[in-house]
Design an enzyme around this catalytic site. Structure first.
Site, mmCIF file in Angstrom:
data_model
loop_
_atom_site.group_PDB
_atom_site.id
_atom_site.type_symbol
_atom_site.label_atom_id
_atom_site.label_comp_id
_atom_site.label_asym_id
_atom_site.label_seq_id
_atom_site.Cartn_x
_atom_site.Cartn_y
_atom_site.Cartn_z
ATOM 1 N N GLU A 1 -11.969 29.245 -9.054
ATOM 2 C CA GLU A 1 -11.695 29.002 -7.629
ATOM 3 C C GLU A 1 -12.168 27.582 -7.277
ATOM 4 O OE1 GLU A 1 -14.645 30.882 -5.152
ATOM 5 O OE2 GLU A 1 -13.232 31.168 -3.499
ATOM 6 N N LYS B 1 -6.106 33.052 -0.606
ATOM 7 C CA LYS B 1 -7.189 34.043 -0.529
ATOM 8 C C LYS B 1 -7.168 34.821 0.786
ATOM 9 C CE LYS B 1 -12.253 34.120 -1.286
ATOM 10 N NZ LYS B 1 -13.382 33.222 -1.626
ATOM 11 N N ASN C 1 -7.605 28.668 0.987
ATOM 12 C CA ASN C 1 -8.258 28.710 -0.327
ATOM 13 C C ASN C 1 -7.203 29.303 -1.274
ATOM 14 O OD1 ASN C 1 -9.830 29.244 -2.571
ATOM 15 N ND2 ASN C 1 -11.602 29.963 -1.387
ATOM 16 N N GLU D 1 -16.677 29.701 4.506
ATOM 17 C CA GLU D 1 -15.241 29.876 4.218
ATOM 18 C C GLU D 1 -14.449 30.224 5.474
ATOM 19 O OE1 GLU D 1 -13.725 31.470 0.551
ATOM 20 O OE2 GLU D 1 -15.765 31.856 -0.121
ATOM 21 N N CYS E 1 -11.952 35.159 -6.052
ATOM 22 C CA CYS E 1 -13.374 35.421 -5.845
ATOM 23 C C CYS E 1 -13.672 36.716 -5.082
ATOM 24 C CB CYS E 1 -14.061 34.222 -5.201
ATOM 25 S SG CYS E 1 -15.856 34.365 -5.331
ATOM 26 N N ASN F 1 -16.676 31.482 -7.441
ATOM 27 C CA ASN F 1 -17.922 30.706 -7.282
ATOM 28 C C ASN F 1 -18.898 31.673 -6.628
ATOM 29 O OD1 ASN F 1 -17.549 27.424 -7.365
ATOM 30 N ND2 ASN F 1 -15.650 28.443 -6.763
HETATM 31 N N1 CDT Z 1 -16.409 32.298 -3.259
HETATM 32 C C1 CDT Z 1 -16.706 33.550 -2.903
HETATM 33 O O1 CDT Z 1 -15.870 34.270 -2.364
HETATM 34 N N2 CDT Z 1 -17.970 33.964 -3.126
HETATM 35 C C2 CDT Z 1 -18.466 35.218 -2.673
HETATM 36 C C3 CDT Z 1 -19.901 35.086 -2.364
HETATM 37 C C4 CDT Z 1 -20.288 36.079 -1.374
HETATM 38 S S1 CDT Z 1 -21.660 35.591 -0.422
HETATM 39 C C5 CDT Z 1 -20.977 35.074 1.067
HETATM 40 C C6 CDT Z 1 -18.256 36.369 -3.629
HETATM 41 O O2 CDT Z 1 -17.877 37.457 -3.185
HETATM 42 O O3 CDT Z 1 -18.497 36.233 -4.835
#
Ligand code: CDT
Length: 307
Positions: free
Chosen positions: A46, A123, A106, A142, A173, A198
């Site tokens: 991502e 996304k 995204n 985000e 993600c 990420n």
């Molecule tokens: N990039 C991404 O979606 N990361 C989220 C982190 C969650 S914490 C706000 C994830 O679900 O892995």
């Protein structure tokens, strides 16, 4: 057998000060390695071209526009498309998209070796918050920088490598934690789900304790369950390591339709993991336990789509 050799191209950290040229150079080297190993599809993470910028608050949203791509390919991303053509490798790329109308998403694309974008996904599940949150240790903005994806969860039947047409779909993600997202792909007979992520090693929300080791468990649990329950292969590529002083846990995996991990990254660096997938394996689940036509009970699922 319909065999396809796939790779998750995990990326080590990309620091805030590093330009796209640095990231793209590393990604091209991973594609060279993929070529040496006979890989037909490479999955990058991502937002693969920059640091995970939603951790940085900009009061003026327009000031974040430098993290976004207005065109693909661009001068900076062209080397990826050239490598794909040279090696005959298809690739999946996550990036921040700014549309000609000025909308922000995204996004991930699946690119045929010819350079044609055969599938785009935006996304849907955007985690975090839209305003600066003083309780959090690290921001996750985000909801500030992206609109909710407007393309649904598309699956396309595309020729990939030597396997002939393959039903490919994508998640990004946080989407991987939502069974509904997997099921919408499963209902389109997806055979290969590509996803980048990420994910911080610690829950930065600071509103309760979550043990460190559970972060990886929850990621793998979600991907393995998604693949098993929808009879699909999954390739999940992380950004890993200490980025801008904050740790991302890596642990990229490739999963088969039985939910088994076929390959797993062990570093926090640029790392290519590969697996030979027999796509015929998708049939067992689809024709037995998860034969949707025979066994789903949609009349009992109304709450799933009620507002
Ligand atoms: N990039 C991404 O979606 N990361 C989220 C982190 C969650 S914490 C706000 C994830 O679900 O892995």
């Amino acid at each position: 057998a319909r065999r396809l050799t796939v790779a998750a191209a995990q990326l080590g950290p990309i620091q805030k000060a590093e330009g796209r040229d640095v990231a793209v150079g590393r990604m091209v080297r991973l594609m060279e390695r993929a070529h040496q190993r006979g890989v037909e599809v490479v999955v990058f993470p991502e937002l693969a071209l920059t640091t995970f910028f939603p951790r940085w608050y900009e009061e003026d949203r327009a000031a974040a526009d430098n993290w976004f791509e207005a065109a693909l390919p661009s001068n900076e991303t062209a080397p990826l498309f050239e490598a794909a053509r040279k090696y005959g490798i298809a690739f999946h790329l996550g990036y921040a998209e700014k549309t000609p109308e000025g909308r922000h998403f995204n996004t991930a694309v699946f690119v045929h070796p010819s350079g044609e974008i055969v599938l785009k996904y935006r996304k849907v599940h955007l985690p975090g918050h839209a305003e600066y949150d003083p309780v959090r240790k690290v921001q996750h903005l985000e909801k500030r920088y992206f609109e909710v994806g407007d393309l649904g969860f598309p699956v396309v039947r595309a020729p990939v490598g030597g396997a002939g047409p393959v039903n490919v779909g994508m998640l990004i993600c946080n989407d991987r934690r939502w069974p509904e997202a997997w099921r919408v792909l499963g209902l389109q007979s997806v055979e290969l789900v590509m996803l980048g992520y990420n994910t911080p090693s610690l829950n930065m929300d600071n509103r309760g304790f979550e043990a460190h080791h559970l972060r990886v468990l929850h990621s793998h649990l979600s991907i393995q369950a998604g693949c098993y329950q929808n009879a699909t292969f999954g390739v999940a590529a992380a950004k890993a390591g200490v980025e801008d002083g904050h740790e991302l846990f890596g642990h990229s995996i490739i999963v088969n339709p039985q939910g088994e991990i076929m390959a797993q990254a062990t570093s926090w660096d640029d790392e290519l993991i590969t697996a030979d997938c027999d796509l015929e394996m998708c049939r067992l689940g689809r024709e037995t336990i998860f034969n949707f036509a025979a066994h789903r009970r949609v009349e009992a699922y109304a709450r799933i789509t009620a507002q």
